[in-house]
Design a protein around this motif. Structure first.
Motif, PDB file in Angstrom:
ATOM      1  N   ILE A  63      58.030  14.395  17.115  1.00 43.89           N
ATOM      2  CA  ILE A  63      57.198  14.903  18.214  1.00 43.89           C
ATOM      3  C   ILE A  63      56.968  13.814  19.257  1.00 43.89           C
ATOM      4  O   ILE A  63      57.027  14.070  20.467  1.00 43.89           O
ATOM      5  N   ILE A  64      56.724  12.598  18.796  1.00 40.27           N
ATOM      6  CA  ILE A  64      56.497  11.489  19.730  1.00 40.27           C
ATOM      7  C   ILE A  64      57.736  11.245  20.579  1.00 40.27           C
ATOM      8  O   ILE A  64      57.653  11.070  21.806  1.00 40.27           O
ATOM      9  N   LEU A  65      58.908  11.247  19.948  1.00 41.45           N
ATOM     10  CA  LEU A  65      60.141  10.989  20.682  1.00 41.45           C
ATOM     11  C   LEU A  65      60.457  12.105  21.680  1.00 41.45           C
ATOM     12  O   LEU A  65      60.937  11.850  22.785  1.00 41.45           O
ATOM     13  N   SER A  66      60.203  13.338  21.295  1.00 39.94           N
ATOM     14  CA  SER A  66      60.551  14.464  22.167  1.00 39.94           C
ATOM     15  C   SER A  66      59.471  14.763  23.201  1.00 39.94           C
ATOM     16  O   SER A  66      59.729  15.493  24.163  1.00 39.94           O
ATOM     17  N   SER A  67      58.270  14.215  23.038  1.00 30.08           N
ATOM     18  CA  SER A  67      57.173  14.528  23.963  1.00 30.08           C
ATOM     19  C   SER A  67      57.468  14.087  25.387  1.00 30.08           C
ATOM     20  O   SER A  67      56.886  14.616  26.337  1.00 30.08           O
ATOM     21  N   LEU A  68      58.382  13.149  25.551  1.00 31.23           N
ATOM     22  CA  LEU A  68      58.741  12.693  26.887  1.00 31.23           C
ATOM     23  C   LEU A  68      59.339  13.830  27.715  1.00 31.23           C
ATOM     24  O   LEU A  68      59.274  13.807  28.948  1.00 31.23           O
ATOM     25  N   ASN A  69      59.909  14.824  27.042  1.00 31.42           N
ATOM     26  CA  ASN A  69      60.563  15.934  27.744  1.00 31.42           C
ATOM     27  C   ASN A  69      59.674  17.173  27.856  1.00 31.42           C
ATOM     28  O   ASN A  69      60.110  18.168  28.438  1.00 31.42           O
ATOM     29  N   TYR A  70      58.473  17.134  27.295  1.00 30.87           N
ATOM     30  CA  TYR A  70      57.627  18.327  27.312  1.00 30.87           C
ATOM     31  C   TYR A  70      57.265  18.759  28.731  1.00 30.87           C
ATOM     32  O   TYR A  70      57.186  19.945  29.030  1.00 30.87           O
ATOM     33  N   GLY A  71      57.013  17.795  29.587  1.00 31.11           N
ATOM     34  CA  GLY A  71      56.656  18.133  30.957  1.00 31.11           C
ATOM     35  C   GLY A  71      57.838  18.157  31.905  1.00 31.11           C
ATOM     36  O   GLY A  71      57.674  18.299  33.103  1.00 31.11           O
ATOM     37  N   ALA A  72      59.048  18.033  31.339  1.00 33.59           N
ATOM     38  CA  ALA A  72      60.231  17.901  32.176  1.00 33.59           C
ATOM     39  C   ALA A  72      60.901  19.232  32.501  1.00 33.59           C
ATOM     40  O   ALA A  72      61.905  19.255  33.191  1.00 33.59           O
ATOM     41  N   PHE A  73      60.369  20.335  31.998  1.00 36.29           N
ATOM     42  CA  PHE A  73      61.017  21.623  32.229  1.00 36.29           C
ATOM     43  C   PHE A  73      60.694  22.171  33.624  1.00 36.29           C
ATOM     44  O   PHE A  73      61.575  22.617  34.349  1.00 36.29           O
TER      45      PHE A  73
ATOM     46  N   ILE B  32      50.070  10.577  26.750  1.00 36.45           N
ATOM     47  CA  ILE B  32      50.582   9.522  27.630  1.00 36.45           C
ATOM     48  C   ILE B  32      52.084   9.686  27.831  1.00 36.45           C
ATOM     49  O   ILE B  32      52.607   9.540  28.943  1.00 36.45           O
ATOM     50  N   ARG B  33      52.794  10.022  26.763  1.00 37.94           N
ATOM     51  CA  ARG B  33      54.244  10.203  26.857  1.00 37.94           C
ATOM     52  C   ARG B  33      54.600  11.407  27.736  1.00 37.94           C
ATOM     53  O   ARG B  33      55.591  11.375  28.467  1.00 37.94           O
ATOM     54  N   VAL B  34      53.806  12.463  27.655  1.00 32.65           N
ATOM     55  CA  VAL B  34      54.066  13.640  28.492  1.00 32.65           C
ATOM     56  C   VAL B  34      53.906  13.284  29.971  1.00 32.65           C
ATOM     57  O   VAL B  34      54.754  13.619  30.810  1.00 32.65           O
ATOM     58  N   VAL B  35      52.807  12.605  30.284  1.00 34.50           N
ATOM     59  CA  VAL B  35      52.572  12.192  31.675  1.00 34.50           C
ATOM     60  C   VAL B  35      53.659  11.233  32.135  1.00 34.50           C
ATOM     61  O   VAL B  35      54.152  11.311  33.279  1.00 34.50           O
ATOM     62  N   GLN B  36      54.054  10.339  31.261  1.00 36.67           N
ATOM     63  CA  GLN B  36      55.114   9.388  31.595  1.00 36.67           C
ATOM     64  C   GLN B  36      56.433  10.113  31.874  1.00 36.67           C
ATOM     65  O   GLN B  36      57.167   9.750  32.803  1.00 36.67           O
ATOM     66  N   GLY B  37      56.720  11.147  31.100  1.00 37.34           N
ATOM     67  CA  GLY B  37      57.936  11.919  31.336  1.00 37.34           C
ATOM     68  C   GLY B  37      57.932  12.596  32.689  1.00 37.34           C
ATOM     69  O   GLY B  37      58.962  12.637  33.387  1.00 37.34           O
ATOM     70  N   ILE B  38      56.783  13.137  33.090  1.00 39.41           N
ATOM     71  CA  ILE B  38      56.679  13.763  34.418  1.00 39.41           C
ATOM     72  C   ILE B  38      56.889  12.719  35.515  1.00 39.41           C
ATOM     73  O   ILE B  38      57.574  12.977  36.518  1.00 39.41           O
ATOM     74  N   ALA B  39      56.305  11.534  35.333  1.00 44.64           N
ATOM     75  CA  ALA B  39      56.472  10.470  36.329  1.00 44.64           C
ATOM     76  C   ALA B  39      57.931  10.047  36.434  1.00 44.64           C
ATOM     77  O   ALA B  39      58.439   9.779  37.538  1.00 44.64           O
ATOM     78  N   GLN B  40      58.634   9.988  35.312  1.00 46.74           N
ATOM     79  CA  GLN B  40      60.044   9.598  35.347  1.00 46.74           C
ATOM     80  C   GLN B  40      60.899  10.654  36.033  1.00 46.74           C
ATOM     81  O   GLN B  40      61.882  10.320  36.714  1.00 46.74           O
ATOM     82  N   VAL B  41      60.538  11.910  35.879  1.00 47.75           N
ATOM     83  CA  VAL B  41      61.249  12.976  36.581  1.00 47.75           C
ATOM     84  C   VAL B  41      61.066  12.833  38.095  1.00 47.75           C
ATOM     85  O   VAL B  41      61.975  13.152  38.874  1.00 47.75           O
ATOM     86  N   MET B  42      59.906  12.362  38.518  1.00 46.73           N
ATOM     87  CA  MET B  42      59.679  12.129  39.954  1.00 46.73           C
ATOM     88  C   MET B  42      60.694  11.142  40.509  1.00 46.73           C
ATOM     89  O   MET B  42      61.142  11.273  41.656  1.00 46.73           O
ATOM     90  N   VAL B  43      61.088  10.167  39.711  1.00 47.37           N
ATOM     91  CA  VAL B  43      62.066   9.172  40.158  1.00 47.37           C
ATOM     92  C   VAL B  43      63.473   9.747  40.142  1.00 47.37           C
ATOM     93  O   VAL B  43      64.214   9.646  41.130  1.00 47.37           O
ATOM     94  N   THR B  44      63.865  10.334  39.023  1.00 45.47           N
ATOM     95  CA  THR B  44      65.238  10.814  38.882  1.00 45.47           C
ATOM     96  C   THR B  44      65.552  11.978  39.812  1.00 45.47           C
ATOM     97  O   THR B  44      66.706  12.174  40.215  1.00 45.47           O
ATOM     98  N   THR B  45      64.535  12.763  40.174  1.00 46.80           N
ATOM     99  CA  THR B  45      64.750  13.915  41.056  1.00 46.80           C
ATOM    100  C   THR B  45      64.573  13.548  42.524  1.00 46.80           C
ATOM    101  O   THR B  45      65.392  13.909  43.373  1.00 46.80           O
TER     102      THR B  45
END
Length: 533
Positions: free
Chosen positions: A148-158, A205-218
């Motif tokens: 769950i911890i590893l995959s949580s980075l993608n939870y907000g990425a959909f 924190i990982r979910v929020v971090q994933g959303i922030a990383q999507v801001m960069v890649t997109t």
């Protein structure tokens, strides 16, 4: 009418291709209408004047087009550093978590299938994990919690990519990318502290971090709409995108060593700190378009503006949703994004496991070997971009032919290598060679279908890039789960099923793209359209 052997039609063609960037008015449209810049003079320039100054202007244009010291190439290098930083922050948890957990914790219940792995094999795998020295806090996280911890980075990425892409197109990619990079870097530094407070907060924190990383890649693709001339689009984007492969290589190669020598918290401190330093470069040096950049030369500015003058790249406030849904060229790109990322995420998630279990390599060695494929990808993605732009600038191949050719090579050959892995597993050298070649060949797609959105709809690049990331993250969420099911149910044939399914999906996406893919600007992307359901 001709002047010195140069026809008026030839001069018009040179200007339309960005070879003569001088501020002139040669047709009914004024300079202001063509470029969006204030008109300096409204008087028409005669063909005799063009001829007298043509050589100088052509030399300036060629210098601006081919000069790798130009500002736009500096922008590509800064974005390369941004992508390097984001991917190190995406993968540092994967390399650090073996050192973060207490491996004496009871594992998940064994599978009741008769094909499950033997106890000896499982013991060897646990013994390999124990090679990490506990130089930091150790937590009693079960395998389920780790997953769950590893995959949580993608939870907000959909859904986040769609919003981020649209916001970047409207309010400026500089702010969106810079904010995402800063948020992700700061949260990375705080992860060691948050991990000690509890799993729930760490996941948030990982979910929020994933959303922030999507801001960069997109968001970064909205920058290239204003900065990348058509003849240099592939090489500029691939230079920037190569940072993702370089970051993946670095975190796999160095992360394990950091965990063993100075402790796993430093994998977060170091890569988070690099991201903060990158922010110090980003905000003062990056601008949304060349017309607002204070340090760019006049020749380069005029070259970029002229090259993009016939391309309506200003972001639209409204979206032609119905037209997009009916657009087969757009669906060809989105479907290929899903199919291409299916094997990509499998290789990202399972390459260390495959090397460790099949080749019986130690965890440290498997991390180093897992890093090697990203070097081939880093080299090939840049060479592919240069080759694609060379073929286009010399008019050797049409743009759509280049896109489909590079996509075909980048999908077919890696699929063949992936399928072959199961039958060459007895040879360690052949297996490693195939693993290294596959990402390099696959990276050619970055000069093919993966950059095709900029060709068909530059006006909506931010939104559509975000939409494509939804398809990519969907593949990333499904493919490791399906692969885990196969590996759990079939001990001997599991890898064969994983590789065959991945190759079949990848080739299916290629066929769909070859049939419906286009490279010309679509009608719905040429003007703003308000759509009501």
């Amino acid at each position: 009418m001709t002047t010195g052997g140069v026809t008026s039609l030839e001069l018009r063609e040179e200007i339309s291709e960005g070879l003569l960037p001088e501020t002139i008015q040669i047709n009914d449209r004024s300079w202001e209408e063509r470029t969006g810049m204030p008109a300096v003079a409204e008087a028409n320039v005669t063909e005799e004047t063009i001829f007298n100054e043509g050589n100088l202007h052509l030399a300036q244009a060629q210098t601006s087009r081919k000069g790798f010291c130009a500002v736009r190439y500096g922008l590509a290098l800064i974005l390369q550093l941004c992508n390097f930083t984001i991917y190190t922050q995406q993968l540092n948890m994967s390399i650090a978590i073996p050192a973060m957990v207490n491996h004496t914790t009871a594992s998940s219940p064994p599978n009741t299938s008769t094909d499950r792995p033997s106890t000896d094999s499982q013991s060897e795998r646990n013994g390999t994990l124990m090679e990490f020295t506990a130089l930091g806090p150790v937590y009693d996280w079960s395998p389920e919690i780790q997953g769950i911890i590893l995959s949580s980075l993608n939870y907000g990425a959909f859904l986040a990519p769609i919003c981020n892409g649209y916001v970047a197109g409207i309010f400026g990619a500089k702010r969106v990318v810079g904010a995402g990079l800063f948020i992700s870097s700061v949260l990375t530094i705080f992860i060691p502290l948050v991990a000690g407070t509890g799993v729930a907060l760490l996941i948030v924190i990982r979910v929020v971090q994933g959303i922030a990383q999507v801001m960069v890649t997109t968001g970064q693709y909205s920058i290239w709409v204003k900065w990348a001339p058509p003849l240099e689009r592939s090489q500029l984007i691939t230079i920037a995108a190569s940072g993702a492969l370089l970051g993946s290589f670095t975190v796999f190669a160095v992360g394990g060593l950091l965990c063993q020598t100075i402790g796993w918290p430093y994998t977060f401190y170091i890569f988070g700190g690099v991201g903060c330093i990158c922010c110090l470069l980003w905000f003062p040096l990056v601008y949304d378009d060349p017309t607002s950049h204070p340090f760019i030369s006049t020749g380069e500015k005029e070259y970029i503006v002229c090259a993009l003058a016939d391309q309506d790249s200003s972001p639209g406030w409204s979206l032609p949703i119905k037209a997009m849904i009916k657009s087969l060229p757009l669906w060809a790109i989105l479907v290929f994004y899903f199919c291409h990322n299916w094997p990509f995420y499998i290789m990202m998630a399972y390459t260390p496991t495959y090397i460790n279990s099949v080749l019986q390599a130690s965890l440290t060695d498997s991390g180093i070997v897992s890093a090697l494929p990203f070097i081939s990808g880093f080299i090939c993605i840049i060479l592919g971009g240069l080759l694609a732009d060379f073929l286009l600038s010399r008019k050797i191949l049409r743009l759509i032919t280049i896109r489909k050719l590079f996509t075909a090579i980048g999908a077919l050959l890696p699929s063949m290598l992936m399928v072959s892995l199961y039958w060459v597993r007895s040879s360690a050298s052949t297996t490693v060679a195939f693993l290294i070649l596959s990402p390099g060949l696959s990276s050619l797609c970055d000069s093919g279908a993966l950059v095709n959105i900029l060709d068909i709809a530059p006006r909506y690049t931010g939104f559509l890039k975000g939409l494509s990331q939804v398809f990519a993250h969907t593949a990333g969420a499904i493919s490791p789960t399906v692969s885990g099911f196969f590996l759990n149910q079939y001990a001997e044939l599991g890898w064969r099923h994983v590789f065959l399914l991945s190759a079949a999906i990848n080739v299916s996406g290629l066929i769909f793209y070859l049939i419906f893919g286009k490279a010309d600007i679509q009608d719905w992307a040429k003007e703003q359209t308000v759509t009501h359901f």
